[in-house]
Design a protein around this motif. Structure first.
Motif, mmCIF file in Angstrom:
data_model
loop_
_atom_site.group_PDB
_atom_site.id
_atom_site.type_symbol
_atom_site.label_atom_id
_atom_site.label_comp_id
_atom_site.label_asym_id
_atom_site.label_seq_id
_atom_site.Cartn_x
_atom_site.Cartn_y
_atom_site.Cartn_z
ATOM 1 N N ALA A 250 0.818 -1.227 0.000
ATOM 2 C CA ALA A 250 0.000 0.000 0.000
ATOM 3 C C ALA A 250 0.847 1.271 0.000
ATOM 4 O O ALA A 250 0.401 2.316 -0.464
ATOM 5 C CB ALA A 250 -0.940 -0.012 1.204
ATOM 6 N N ASP A 251 2.073 1.174 0.495
ATOM 7 C CA ASP A 251 2.935 2.363 0.504
ATOM 8 C C ASP A 251 3.263 2.858 -0.903
ATOM 9 O O ASP A 251 3.611 4.009 -1.099
ATOM 10 C CB ASP A 251 4.242 2.077 1.248
ATOM 11 N N GLY B 31 -2.799 6.054 -5.614
ATOM 12 C CA GLY B 31 -4.215 6.408 -5.480
ATOM 13 C C GLY B 31 -4.977 6.564 -6.777
ATOM 14 O O GLY B 31 -6.031 7.182 -6.800
ATOM 15 N N ARG C 289 -11.415 -2.175 -4.157
ATOM 16 C CA ARG C 289 -11.635 -0.737 -3.957
ATOM 17 C C ARG C 289 -10.436 -0.172 -3.217
ATOM 18 O O ARG C 289 -9.866 -0.827 -2.343
ATOM 19 C CB ARG C 289 -12.899 -0.455 -3.126
ATOM 20 N N ASN D 77 -8.357 8.069 2.148
ATOM 21 C CA ASN D 77 -8.511 9.249 2.993
ATOM 22 C C ASN D 77 -7.278 10.097 2.721
ATOM 23 O O ASN D 77 -6.238 9.947 3.355
ATOM 24 C CB ASN D 77 -8.599 8.836 4.467
ATOM 25 N N ARG D 78 -7.398 10.953 1.720
ATOM 26 C CA ARG D 78 -6.217 11.581 1.120
ATOM 27 C C ARG D 78 -5.358 12.336 2.130
ATOM 28 O O ARG D 78 -4.153 12.131 2.201
ATOM 29 C CB ARG D 78 -6.648 12.542 0.017
ATOM 30 N N LEU D 79 -5.972 13.219 2.884
ATOM 31 C CA LEU D 79 -5.162 14.061 3.772
ATOM 32 C C LEU D 79 -4.558 13.251 4.916
ATOM 33 O O LEU D 79 -3.588 13.673 5.534
ATOM 34 C CB LEU D 79 -5.975 15.244 4.296
ATOM 35 N N GLU D 80 -5.135 12.081 5.190
ATOM 36 C CA GLU D 80 -4.567 11.211 6.231
ATOM 37 C C GLU D 80 -3.547 10.234 5.648
ATOM 38 O O GLU D 80 -3.094 9.329 6.338
ATOM 39 C CB GLU D 80 -5.694 10.428 6.934
ATOM 40 N N ASP D 81 -3.232 10.381 4.378
ATOM 41 C CA ASP D 81 -2.246 9.521 3.726
ATOM 42 C C ASP D 81 -2.686 8.058 3.690
ATOM 43 O O ASP D 81 -1.880 7.148 3.875
ATOM 44 C CB ASP D 81 -0.873 9.649 4.433
ATOM 45 N N TRP E 216 -4.275 5.244 1.376
ATOM 46 C CA TRP E 216 -4.721 4.676 0.111
ATOM 47 C C TRP E 216 -4.542 3.173 0.267
ATOM 48 O O TRP E 216 -3.418 2.678 0.261
ATOM 49 C CB TRP E 216 -3.866 5.196 -1.049
ATOM 50 N N LYS F 294 -1.712 6.446 11.740
ATOM 51 C CA LYS F 294 -2.831 6.657 10.821
ATOM 52 C C LYS F 294 -4.018 5.808 11.253
ATOM 53 O O LYS F 294 -3.881 4.588 11.394
ATOM 54 C CB LYS F 294 -2.439 6.262 9.389
ATOM 55 N N ASP G 105 -10.235 3.344 8.514
ATOM 56 C CA ASP G 105 -11.690 3.308 8.666
ATOM 57 C C ASP G 105 -12.123 2.133 9.527
ATOM 58 O O ASP G 105 -11.448 1.100 9.561
ATOM 59 C CB ASP G 105 -12.357 3.122 7.293
ATOM 60 N N PHE H 267 -10.190 13.724 -9.876
ATOM 61 C CA PHE H 267 -11.125 12.588 -9.913
ATOM 62 C C PHE H 267 -12.557 13.005 -10.240
ATOM 63 O O PHE H 267 -13.468 12.192 -10.185
ATOM 64 C CB PHE H 267 -11.102 11.884 -8.541
ATOM 65 N N ARG I 224 -16.712 9.984 2.113
ATOM 66 C CA ARG I 224 -15.412 10.533 1.754
ATOM 67 C C ARG I 224 -15.098 10.344 0.275
ATOM 68 O O ARG I 224 -14.152 10.927 -0.251
ATOM 69 C CB ARG I 224 -14.322 9.887 2.611
ATOM 70 N N ARG J 135 3.715 11.635 0.346
ATOM 71 C CA ARG J 135 3.490 10.574 -0.644
ATOM 72 C C ARG J 135 3.309 11.206 -2.027
ATOM 73 O O ARG J 135 2.720 12.271 -2.164
ATOM 74 C CB ARG J 135 2.225 9.782 -0.302
ATOM 75 N N SER K 57 -1.223 10.532 -7.818
ATOM 76 C CA SER K 57 -1.606 10.801 -9.209
ATOM 77 C C SER K 57 -3.059 11.243 -9.266
ATOM 78 O O SER K 57 -3.721 11.343 -8.243
ATOM 79 C CB SER K 57 -1.459 9.526 -10.033
ATOM 80 N N LEU L 228 1.109 14.578 -1.571
ATOM 81 C CA LEU L 228 0.488 14.985 -0.309
ATOM 82 C C LEU L 228 1.574 15.700 0.481
ATOM 83 O O LEU L 228 2.650 15.150 0.706
ATOM 84 C CB LEU L 228 -0.006 13.750 0.448
ATOM 85 N N ARG M 115 -2.212 19.894 6.315
ATOM 86 C CA ARG M 115 -1.904 19.159 5.081
ATOM 87 C C ARG M 115 -2.701 19.674 3.876
ATOM 88 O O ARG M 115 -3.815 20.143 4.010
ATOM 89 C CB ARG M 115 -2.192 17.683 5.286
ATOM 90 N N MET N 244 -2.524 19.187 -0.851
ATOM 91 C CA MET N 244 -1.876 18.482 -1.949
ATOM 92 C C MET N 244 -1.331 19.490 -2.951
ATOM 93 O O MET N 244 -1.911 20.564 -3.120
ATOM 94 C CB MET N 244 -2.860 17.519 -2.602
#
Lengths: 176, 654
Positions: A15-16, A20, A48, A52-56, A58, A82, A85, B98, B157, B295, B298, B309, B317, B319
């Protein structure tokens, strides 16, 4: 019990490395469309990217088994600071959430590893090597394969009880 | 059944709150493809030249392109069109992210906003259902935080939100529309959205998008995938790092900024800092960048890493992508990326374009130093470079004090301030701030691109032809050896002959005739991308890209089920460009407007420049004044445009 060799298919998720893009969702939905590649719809995808983008966060998650009932409790993981969910890592298709349900019918979706393909489509489509396909062989006890018919009977027994099903079968036999 | 496109637009009359789902004409694919092409057609049909940016009649259209939501990599752009408050012409800034694929899955190709809302609202498009919701609680909120607040309010979200910040609310001419890691920044789309009192558009969808011949489409994509992998593994040699790969400039990946920092003109496009990139700066900047980037990310369905990010110390934070990393620090003469990451966050929340805005702030600083702006104008402003920029940014975003006049951009601010301020407006074309570059000898290709394109922003016109000649014959031979993207094999000769010095060098080579052809080709590629909403970073904006004129038609035909040849696609792009040009001509744009800033090159060649422009116009089938001729318009099935231009006296019969 006799030992047999079983092929275990595995997708390793790094996942790192995920940028995304959700390309895996697109290709999965296209591959499983009928006719193949005729429609695209991430809502029908069996993978899927929990985002949670701002929480890094994906996190690619594959659709697992359908379950009729939700768990008695929920889990929340915090890893490296982090917070993921609720039930974030769970693959189950469960009444507690909308994930992995066909948007039209509500029927459960399940990852089939693109059966028949050498490598699952999402793995091929991910150019960032987030998804890596691996196969290994394991020695396991031989199991009797459950046929579709048996699975159907099992499900009837689960729902109505053995006695009721037995009565029903007896009546049908008489009728014939 | 409609393929690739959805076949419905969402029409919202903001004044009355009336919402319509309008079926579109299936024939529009063959006529205009989609995206920018079909949007320009709507503006042509519905927004006359008398309509100004902040009139209720100005349409604000958010459009997906023909290939969004298909498996085509990097088909993720949203094109936003409107009459710009800055140029008074039809602007089309674009954003990645997106949003556009989600819109298609929600059942619409475009969102067309007309009129003005009486109260602040945001629009919620939920799988076909549409609501206009109160946004009064979001007023004054940043463009990034607004996206999160709306997602929280609606409890999902995965909702994609395009939002404006305070700058858009205050109709700042450089106000952007922000979305995820992307933004539609240029020419004031955020200001028009703010004028219409629309704080955001939120969208979520779970409907199918159809491919006409899916298996065939995927087969073509297999070849594209192979080429993407090949290009990622094989950067082009002999060009600067930033141009060697694919994707939009990988500013979040690369830390070596010697070329940008030492070759661009900083402050208000004023100072070239030749010895800037020392070892010390190189180390400091690399460490700052690594500290900031959490990170690399894309846009939708894109394998590249153009965005990031940003998680930098106590700064909340956000982007980021591209060039904003440099523009504020270099415009403010702050030699530390630490400042960049902090002010860029503020600028993103305010929602402003990071190309134009830093130049406007630097312009204000210059006017202060020249005594044209006074202490009274700067009352309360900190003395240091960093503090001054933060202060000015806030004034502009909120249109407070001197910020009110600056918020109209350098061109209008210079004229409003007067007293010699006009002299400091030295980097605008058609009233819009350009990249801060000032060079030595006139470059014929760039002269044409700067002067003529409807984009009014050089970075989205150039791309497929190298920016400069290669020094050695050997290097040129290596470059042309593997160049399948070129329209004709014979063009390779032009590059092979192109020297750094001498007769076959700029300004005389490429010749006007060749220059016209090369520019026409490059801008055509951009026009195709903008209709398909494919990111220019994977096509028109980079050297040797995966998408090009020899494979677009295959993908379009298979996706949409409308069979097209290469020539058909070229003709459509040409039609779209001519319609856009005619639209701007109708608004008064002529040859007189088509000129780069006087100091853009030190060595200018007035006669050659005239010849370049005339040759290019002739190649395009335009008059001496840069108006499409009836003959050209009729060739492109645009007789109705010719009739209109004649009727208005813009085009003269015969």
């Amino acid at each position: 019990m006799a030992k047999v060799t079983k092929k275990v298919k595995r997708i390793k998720i790094d996942a790192d490395k995920c940028n995304g893009c959700r390309g895996c969702e697109i290709i999965c939905s296209a591959y499983h469309a009928t006719p193949r590649y005729s429609t695209i719809n991430p809502a029908r995808s069996r993978i899927r990217v929990i985002t949670n983008r701002l929480e890094d966060i994906w996190l690619p998650v594959f659709a697992g088994e359908y379950t009729a009932a939700e768990c008695l409790g929920r889990d929340v993981y915090v890893i490296d600071g982090k917070e993921y969910d609720e039930c974030g890592f769970c693959r189950a298709v469960c009444p507690s959430r909308d994930l992995f349900k066909d948007p039209d019918s509500g029927l459960p979706l399940k990852c089939d590893m693109c059966e028949g393909e050498e490598i699952p489509q999402c793995v091929q489509w991910c150019l960032n090597d987030v998804l890596v396909y691996e196969e290994r062989e394991e020695e396991v006890d031989e199991e009797f394969e459950i046929t579709m018919a048996e699975a159907g009977v099992d499900s009837l027994i689960n729902q109505y009880g053995l006695d009721k099903v037995a009565d029903m079968v007896a009546r049908r036999r008489k009728d014939r | 059944m409609r393929y690739a496109e959805v076949g419905y637009n969402l029409e919202i009359d903001l004044a009355t709150g009336n919402i319509e789902r309008e079926e579109t004409d299936p024939g529009l694919i063959a006529a205009h493809l989609g995206g920018l092409g079909t949007s320009v057609k709507i503006h042509w049909d519905r927004v006359g030249p008398e309509v100004k940016a902040f009139d209720p009649g100005n349409l604000l259209i958010f459009s997906s392109g023909l290939l969004n939501a298909t498996p085509a990599y990097s088909a993720n752009r949203t094109v936003v069109t409107f009459v710009s408050p800055q140029t008074d012409l039809l602007a089309y800034p674009m954003m990645g992210g997106f949003w556009s694929a989600e819109l298609k899955h929600a059942g619409y190709d475009k969102v067309i906003l007309s009129g003005k809302s009486p109260d602040w609202i945001y629009i919620w498009i939920d799988d076909g259902k549409v609501e206009l919701r109160d946004a009064s609680h979001l007023l004054g909120r940043g463009a990034v935080e607004t996206q999160t607040l709306i997602q929280e309010e609606l409890g999902d979200r995965n909702i994609q939100v395009a939002a404006i910040g305070p700058a858009g609310e205050n109709r700042v001419f450089t106000a952007s529309i922000e979305q995820g890691r992307s933004s539609a920044s240029r020419l004031g789309g955020g200001a028009v959205m703010g004028d219409k009192k629309v704080k955001a558009i939120a969208v979520r969808g779970s409907k199918d998008v159809y491919l006409a011949r899916g298996a065939e489409f995927m087969n073509h994509m297999k070849a594209v995938t192979e080429y993407v992998n090949f290009r990622n593994a094989n950067p082009i040699p002999d060009v600067m790092t930033i141009l060697s790969g694919i994707g939009s400039p990988q500013e979040m990946v690369h830390t070596d900024e010697k070329w940008h920092t030492e070759n661009f003109m900083w402050g208000n496009a004023r100072t070239r800092r030749r010895e800037f990139w020392t070892d010390e700066i190189s180390d400091l900047w690399a460490s700052r960048q690594h500290a900031a980037i959490k990170r690399l990310i894309s846009c939708y369905n894109c394998p590249q890493h153009c965005g990031a990010l940003i998680s930098y110390g106590d700064t909340p934070r956000y982007m980021a992508k591209c060039f904003g990393k440099l523009t504020y620090a270099m415009a403010a003469y702050v030699d530390d990326l630490d400042f960049s990451w902090r002010i860029l966050r503020q600028a993103t929340e305010y929602g402003v374009d990071s190309f134009s805005t830093p130049q406007i702030l630097a312009f204000a600083v210059e006017l202060k130093e020249a005594g044209i702006l006074t202490d009274a104008d700067f009352e309360g402003c900190p003395e240091d470079n960093e503090g001054r920029f933060f202060w000015l940014l806030e004034k502009v975003a909120k249109r407070e004090g001197i910020g009110d006049v600056l918020a109209d951009g350098v061109y209008y601010a210079a004229r409003a301030i007067g007293n010699g301020a006009e002299e400091f407006d030295h980097n605008t074309i058609k009233k819009h701030e350009q990249l801060p570059l000032k060079l030595g000898t006139l470059d014929p290709l760039y002269f044409l691109m700067y002067s003529t394109n409807e984009k009014i922003s050089i970075t989205q016109i150039e791309g497929n032809w190298p920016q400069a000649a290669f020094p050695s014959r050997e290097q040129r031979e290596t470059f042309v050896k593997d160049w399948p993207q070129l329209p004709e094999e014979t063009w390779k000769e032009w590059l092979l002959e192109w020297e750094i010095r001498g007769e076959k060098a700029i300004p005389y080579w490429p010749t006007p005739d060749i220059s016209a052809k090369i520019v026409d080709w490059m801008e055509m590629l951009h026009n195709i991308d903008d209709a398909l909403c494919i990111c220019a970073g994977m096509a028109s904006f980079c050297l040797k890209p995966p998408y090009h004129i020899h494979n677009y038609h295959l993908l379009i035909s298979a996706a949409a089920g409308v069979d097209m040849s290469e020539e058909d696609v070229k003709k459509i792009a040409n039609r779209n460009r001519n319609l856009h040009r005619a639209y701007n001509n109708r608004r008064g744009m002529t040859r007189a407007d088509e000129k780069p800033p006087e100091d853009h090159w030190k060595r200018r060649f007035p006669e050659l420049e005239e010849e370049l422009l005339t040759t290019y116009y002739a190649h395009k089938g335009w008059t001496y004044d840069g108006i499409p001729t009836r003959e050209r318009l009729e060739e492109l099935d645009l007789k109705y445009v010719a009739d209109d231009l004649e009727q208005r006296g813009i085009l003269h019969h015969g």
